[in-house]
Design a protein around this motif. Structure first.
Motif, short mmCIF file in Angstrom:
data_model
loop_
_atom_site.label_atom_id
_atom_site.label_comp_id
_atom_site.label_asym_id
_atom_site.label_seq_id
_atom_site.Cartn_x
_atom_site.Cartn_y
_atom_site.Cartn_z
N ASP A 1 0.83 -1.20 0.00
CA ASP A 1 0.00 0.00 0.00
C ASP A 1 0.87 1.26 0.00
N VAL A 2 1.93 1.25 0.79
CA VAL A 2 2.82 2.42 0.86
C VAL A 2 3.51 2.65 -0.48
N LEU A 3 3.83 1.57 -1.19
CA LEU A 3 4.50 1.69 -2.48
C LEU A 3 3.55 2.04 -3.62
N THR A 4 2.24 1.91 -3.36
CA THR A 4 1.27 2.13 -4.45
C THR A 4 0.21 3.15 -4.06
N TRP A 5 -0.94 2.69 -3.54
CA TRP A 5 -2.10 3.56 -3.35
C TRP A 5 -2.00 4.48 -2.14
N GLN A 6 -1.29 4.04 -1.11
CA GLN A 6 -1.10 4.80 0.12
C GLN A 6 -2.43 5.15 0.81
N HIS A 7 -3.29 4.18 0.94
CA HIS A 7 -4.53 4.37 1.69
C HIS A 7 -4.25 4.60 3.17
N TYR A 8 -3.14 4.05 3.66
CA TYR A 8 -2.83 4.14 5.09
C TYR A 8 -1.85 5.26 5.40
N MET A 9 -1.43 5.99 4.39
CA MET A 9 -0.44 7.04 4.58
C MET A 9 -1.10 8.42 4.50
N HIS A 10 -0.40 9.42 5.00
CA HIS A 10 -0.77 10.81 4.73
C HIS A 10 -0.20 11.13 3.36
N ARG A 11 -0.98 10.86 2.33
CA ARG A 11 -0.49 10.98 0.96
C ARG A 11 0.06 12.39 0.69
N ALA A 12 1.19 12.45 -0.02
CA ALA A 12 1.88 13.69 -0.37
C ALA A 12 2.51 14.38 0.84
N ASP A 13 2.59 13.67 1.96
CA ASP A 13 3.21 14.21 3.17
C ASP A 13 4.60 13.61 3.32
#
Length: 331
Positions: free
Chosen positions: A117-129
């Motif tokens: 997920d972190v390497l692709t869609w980043q549903h669990y990340m603060h995307r663009a942060d």
């Protein structure tokens, strides 16, 4: 490899687990060899699973899990080293079918599901942060009182942090496009902190030369079918001759060997000699010295840059290609 003929499934279950094929945190392991092993073992294990499905026997769940794990790591390695990856071109599967194998693996392995997920869609990340970073591991090769940690941020970029005993973790501000770039920068600063290293120029050169090498890594799965194999080989050889760092020479020697193999493969597919290809495949003159080293470099690529299971077939192919002119050393 006699076991492969008597019990191929059992052999793969013992020898083809991704953790024995790939070392994500050691930049001194050739990218070409690790990618080739993952791709070939996935195809081999998938073929075994398909054969079991066509027989009355029940599918071997352990073998199916290995197939799915290899699919995940083939995808992860491609993103780890910024390699263009097309499931159809590399595995013969449509992207949706290939991702089904990846999903089956991540459904079983929570940590790998998070990493994907972190390497692709980043549903669990603060995307663009850029300040939100998932730690992926610790450098196993660094020594001294300073530890190197690696991570991936909200831009899907690779980051590193240095932590000295008794001090808080501090992430470097630079975002890198692939792991090796982050690793080289981390090792340079680690060297500076630990030893006030006077060889910092070596690291600077290595980082610059890796930028050139990374362009070849990106094209890893494409070079075998490119029509300008001779030109690619001549260009890579020229870049290799200019490398001054130890790591740059290591990376580019592997690349040049792969490019040499691509020339031999093109000659084989066109039923031509190496001399024919060299006369008509490059815009610049190619010396006999360069021509004479082609087969030697191609054999080195087969020995050090491909899956050992492929070596007998690839060596046989190399034997079939004629040099096409008299050179010391022959074929």
């Amino acid at each position: 490899m006699r076991e492969l003929h008597t019990a191929p499934a059992a052999w793969h279950l013992q020898h083809s687990h991704p953790e024995t094929l790939v070392s994500y945190f050691d930049p001194w392991q050739p990218v070409t060899r690790q990618l080739d092993m993952l791709a070939h073992r996935f195809s081999a294990v998938k073929a075994l699973c398909d054969a079991q499905m066509d027989s009355p026997a029940t599918e071997n769940a352990e073998l199916a899990a290995l197939r799915d794990s290899l699919a995940f790591h083939l995808l992860r390695a491609s993103m780890w080293w910024q390699v263009d990856f097309s499931p159809r071109a590399v595995t013969g599967l449509q992207a949706t079918s290939f991702m089904q194998h990846v999903r089956r693996h991540t459904d079983r392995m929570v940590d790998d599901e998070t990493l994907l997920d972190v390497l692709t869609w980043q549903h669990y990340m603060h995307r663009a942060d850029s300040g939100h970073i998932m730690v992926t591991g610790v450098d196993p090769l660094c020594r001294g009182n300073t530890t190197i940690l690696y991570g991936i941020d909200g831009h899907r970029g690779f980051r590193f942090a240095l932590r000295r005993a008794g001090q808080s973790l501090s992430w470097n501000d630079i975002t890198h496009p692939d792991f090796i770039a982050a690793c080289l920068n981390a090792r340079a600063l680690h060297c500076l902190l630990e030893t006030e290293c006077t060889a910092i120029g070596e690291w600077d050169l290595a980082r610059e030369e890796h930028i050139q090498a990374s362009r070849y890594h990106t094209q890893h799965f494409r070079t075998a079918n490119q029509p300008n194999a001779v030109e690619n080989y001549a260009t890579a050889l020229e870049q290799f001759s200019r490398c001054r760092s130890r790591f740059g020479r290591f990376e580019f020697e592997s690349i040049v060997n792969k490019m040499a193999f691509s020339v031999i493969l093109a000659a084989h597919e066109q039923d031509a000699s190496i001399a024919d290809l060299l006369r008509h495949g490059a815009t610049r003159p190619v010396s006999s010295r360069v021509a004479g080293s082609l087969k030697k470099r191609a054999r080195t690529h087969v020995a050090t840059g491909t899956d050992p299971l492929r070596r007998p077939g690839l060596d046989a192919m190399l034997d079939q290609v004629e040099t096409g002119f008299a050179l010391s050393g022959g074929n």
